[in-house]
Scaffold this motif. Sequence first.
Motif, PDB file in Angstrom:
ATOM      1  N   THR A  54       0.837  -1.208   0.000  1.00 35.53           N
ATOM      2  CA  THR A  54       0.000   0.000   0.000  1.00 35.53           C
ATOM      3  C   THR A  54       0.868   1.253   0.000  1.00 35.53           C
ATOM      4  O   THR A  54       0.630   2.202  -0.767  1.00 35.53           O
ATOM      5  N   ILE A  55       1.881   1.272   0.870  1.00 34.29           N
ATOM      6  CA  ILE A  55       2.783   2.418   0.940  1.00 34.29           C
ATOM      7  C   ILE A  55       3.515   2.604  -0.372  1.00 34.29           C
ATOM      8  O   ILE A  55       3.598   3.720  -0.911  1.00 34.29           O
ATOM      9  N   VAL A  56       4.037   1.516  -0.914  1.00 31.96           N
ATOM     10  CA  VAL A  56       4.832   1.582  -2.143  1.00 31.96           C
ATOM     11  C   VAL A  56       4.013   2.132  -3.299  1.00 31.96           C
ATOM     12  O   VAL A  56       4.431   3.062  -4.003  1.00 31.96           O
ATOM     13  N   ILE A  57       2.819   1.581  -3.497  1.00 30.61           N
ATOM     14  CA  ILE A  57       1.994   2.005  -4.633  1.00 30.61           C
ATOM     15  C   ILE A  57       1.528   3.447  -4.464  1.00 30.61           C
ATOM     16  O   ILE A  57       1.495   4.212  -5.432  1.00 30.61           O
ATOM     17  N   ARG A  58       1.190   3.849  -3.263  1.00 29.76           N
ATOM     18  CA  ARG A  58       0.777   5.240  -3.037  1.00 29.76           C
ATOM     19  C   ARG A  58       1.940   6.204  -3.277  1.00 29.76           C
ATOM     20  O   ARG A  58       1.748   7.294  -3.811  1.00 29.76           O
ATOM     21  N   PHE A  59       3.124   5.806  -2.886  1.00 31.16           N
ATOM     22  CA  PHE A  59       4.299   6.641  -3.141  1.00 31.16           C
ATOM     23  C   PHE A  59       4.582   6.708  -4.641  1.00 31.16           C
ATOM     24  O   PHE A  59       5.029   7.748  -5.141  1.00 31.16           O
ATOM     25  N   TRP A  60       4.352   5.624  -5.361  1.00 33.21           N
ATOM     26  CA  TRP A  60       4.494   5.647  -6.831  1.00 33.21           C
ATOM     27  C   TRP A  60       3.530   6.677  -7.432  1.00 33.21           C
ATOM     28  O   TRP A  60       3.895   7.415  -8.354  1.00 33.21           O
ATOM     29  N   ILE A  61       2.310   6.696  -6.921  1.00 33.32           N
ATOM     30  CA  ILE A  61       1.299   7.639  -7.429  1.00 33.32           C
ATOM     31  C   ILE A  61       1.757   9.071  -7.186  1.00 33.32           C
ATOM     32  O   ILE A  61       1.647   9.936  -8.068  1.00 33.32           O
ATOM     33  N   VAL A  62       2.269   9.333  -5.988  1.00 31.91           N
ATOM     34  CA  VAL A  62       2.778  10.673  -5.673  1.00 31.91           C
ATOM     35  C   VAL A  62       3.916  11.040  -6.621  1.00 31.91           C
ATOM     36  O   VAL A  62       3.982  12.171  -7.132  1.00 31.91           O
ATOM     37  N   ALA A  63       4.805  10.090  -6.879  1.00 27.11           N
ATOM     38  CA  ALA A  63       5.935  10.337  -7.780  1.00 27.11           C
ATOM     39  C   ALA A  63       5.457  10.673  -9.185  1.00 27.11           C
ATOM     40  O   ALA A  63       6.001  11.568  -9.850  1.00 27.11           O
ATOM     41  N   ALA A  64       4.432   9.972  -9.656  1.00 24.40           N
ATOM     42  CA  ALA A  64       3.895  10.220 -10.999  1.00 24.40           C
ATOM     43  C   ALA A  64       3.261  11.609 -11.093  1.00 24.40           C
ATOM     44  O   ALA A  64       3.448  12.321 -12.087  1.00 24.40           O
ATOM     45  N   ILE A  65       2.517  12.001 -10.062  1.00 22.89           N
ATOM     46  CA  ILE A  65       1.875  13.325 -10.063  1.00 22.89           C
ATOM     47  C   ILE A  65       2.927  14.431 -10.059  1.00 22.89           C
ATOM     48  O   ILE A  65       2.838  15.410 -10.810  1.00 22.89           O
ATOM     49  N   LEU A  66       3.957  14.288  -9.234  1.00 23.48           N
ATOM     50  CA  LEU A  66       5.022  15.286  -9.178  1.00 23.48           C
ATOM     51  C   LEU A  66       5.785  15.358 -10.498  1.00 23.48           C
ATOM     52  O   LEU A  66       6.217  16.441 -10.920  1.00 23.48           O
ATOM     53  N   ALA A  67       5.938  14.215 -11.159  1.00 22.54           N
ATOM     54  CA  ALA A  67       6.610  14.196 -12.462  1.00 22.54           C
ATOM     55  C   ALA A  67       5.807  14.984 -13.493  1.00 22.54           C
ATOM     56  O   ALA A  67       6.376  15.726 -14.307  1.00 22.54           O
ATOM     57  N   LEU A  68       4.489  14.841 -13.461  1.00 20.87           N
ATOM     58  CA  LEU A  68       3.636  15.600 -14.388  1.00 20.87           C
ATOM     59  C   LEU A  68       3.733  17.103 -14.127  1.00 20.87           C
ATOM     60  O   LEU A  68       3.761  17.907 -15.062  1.00 20.87           O
ATOM     61  N   ILE A  69       3.798  17.469 -12.848  1.00 24.98           N
ATOM     62  CA  ILE A  69       3.961  18.889 -12.507  1.00 24.98           C
ATOM     63  C   ILE A  69       5.302  19.397 -13.020  1.00 24.98           C
ATOM     64  O   ILE A  69       5.411  20.503 -13.573  1.00 24.98           O
ATOM     65  N   GLY A  70       6.327  18.577 -12.855  1.00 24.36           N
ATOM     66  CA  GLY A  70       7.638  18.966 -13.347  1.00 24.36           C
ATOM     67  C   GLY A  70       7.683  19.134 -14.852  1.00 24.36           C
ATOM     68  O   GLY A  70       8.294  20.087 -15.372  1.00 24.36           O
ATOM     69  N   LEU A  71       7.014  18.245 -15.575  1.00 25.38           N
ATOM     70  CA  LEU A  71       6.973  18.359 -17.028  1.00 25.38           C
ATOM     71  C   LEU A  71       6.186  19.579 -17.483  1.00 25.38           C
ATOM     72  O   LEU A  71       6.438  20.128 -18.555  1.00 25.38           O
ATOM     73  N   ALA A  72       5.241  20.011 -16.659  1.00 31.19           N
ATOM     74  CA  ALA A  72       4.443  21.198 -17.001  1.00 31.19           C
ATOM     75  C   ALA A  72       5.321  22.434 -17.093  1.00 31.19           C
ATOM     76  O   ALA A  72       4.975  23.391 -17.794  1.00 31.19           O
ATOM     77  N   THR A  73       6.467  22.432 -16.424  1.00 32.43           N
ATOM     78  CA  THR A  73       7.359  23.592 -16.474  1.00 32.43           C
ATOM     79  C   THR A  73       7.960  23.788 -17.857  1.00 32.43           C
ATOM     80  O   THR A  73       8.452  24.884 -18.165  1.00 32.43           O
ATOM     81  N   LEU A  74       7.922  22.754 -18.701  1.00 33.54           N
ATOM     82  CA  LEU A  74       8.469  22.881 -20.048  1.00 33.54           C
ATOM     83  C   LEU A  74       7.618  23.788 -20.915  1.00 33.54           C
ATOM     84  O   LEU A  74       8.119  24.410 -21.857  1.00 33.54           O
ATOM     85  N   LYS A  75       6.343  23.851 -20.625  1.00 30.70           N
ATOM     86  CA  LYS A  75       5.425  24.632 -21.456  1.00 30.70           C
ATOM     87  C   LYS A  75       4.942  25.901 -20.767  1.00 30.70           C
ATOM     88  O   LYS A  75       4.733  26.940 -21.435  1.00 30.70           O
ATOM     89  N   LEU A  76       4.738  25.829 -19.471  1.00 30.24           N
ATOM     90  CA  LEU A  76       4.211  26.994 -18.747  1.00 30.24           C
ATOM     91  C   LEU A  76       5.351  27.948 -18.420  1.00 30.24           C
ATOM     92  O   LEU A  76       5.999  27.862 -17.369  1.00 30.24           O
ATOM     93  N   ARG A  77       5.604  28.868 -19.339  1.00 30.28           N
ATOM     94  CA  ARG A  77       6.706  29.819 -19.155  1.00 30.28           C
ATOM     95  C   ARG A  77       6.241  31.212 -19.544  1.00 30.28           C
ATOM     96  O   ARG A  77       5.502  31.379 -20.473  1.00 30.28           O
TER      97      ARG A  77
END
Length: 368
Positions: free
Chosen positions: A345-368
């Motif tokens: 449960t912990i592992v999969i939830r942390f994976w989900i958090v990692a995926a969401i943060l990665a999407l936010i990070g990729l958003a910086t490529l366009k939102l300038r």
Amino acid sequence: MLYNLLAPLAEDISIFNVFRYLTFRSGGAVLFAFFLTLVIGPSMIRWLKRLQREGQPIRSDGPESHLLTKKGTPTMGGLMFLLSASITTLLWADITDIYVWVVLFVTIGYGSIGFADDFLKLTKRNSKGLNGRFKLVGQATIGLVATVIVVYHQNATIQQPAGLATSVALPFFKDVLIPLGFGFFLFGALVMMGASNAVNLTDGLDGLATVPVMIAAACFALIAYLVGNAVFAGYLQLHFVPGSGELAVFCGALCGAGLGFLWFNAPPAMVFMGDTGSLSMGGALGAIAVITKHELVLAIIGGLFVLETVSVIVQVMSFKLTGKRVFRMAPLHHHYEKKGLAEPTIVIRFWIVAAILALIGLATLKLR
């Protein structure tokens, strides 16, 4: 190597033209590293079991379940990751690209420090390992050498904007640079050290660090591809770094090797990556971030690693200042274990958090 050998033959044999495409070689690196890891994995795990016998020493103050479920599991599985990623990169990347060698230097260098740490843990039969000062000095030296090479190469190859090599770019702002001058050498080394140790702190449950590292590597494969392409970099208003696109191949190898390792590391783990794997993977991500001028974006994409590190810092500071602990146990994933959550449960939830943060990070490529 395949690019250097076969791409020149494309004019006579058209099928070899595919090796000119970075996307093809990056995809090939993912598949090759994955299958190579599957091939070498079983024999390496058997070798590690024979070598270690009692397996990785488990923290006596850790979650009680670890003493029962993880005892006897061999460590140093990061060796298969290092071997697979390195061979794959040398095979599929342009070996004349200096950035490829810089990242391999950091990856193998940090992996060697991790290997020494794991080896001492096994021989001393405790969870202490390499002296912290020696570890930090080794990481700092490797990071500093790598940063010096990158800065001098970028000063020679990047014309505009002036001073980019020793400046830090801010996410969401297209033209804002923070010039650090000679201070950038220290900053670059700290990015690699910080990323390396952050991944190391996250590596505490089966598969917990592996997937977030693959997510971050996939993001930086895209970033390296865009930053290394003048047309795409210009369209997205990113800083163009010639030659950095080849790091997409390395990131592909990182993802493939991670997938292969996860095959054996999925709960219940047959092998742990140990510091050999976690230090090298984190260092590699840090080096790629420095080269592509996305150091601060790494803190967003790798936000899970940041959270784990902050939890340790907060725990230590709170205990020293007040004598009380904020968390039941640090790093953060152990806190949730102590609260009774199941490991998957912990592992999969942390994976989900990692995926969401990665999407936010990729958003910086366009939102300038």
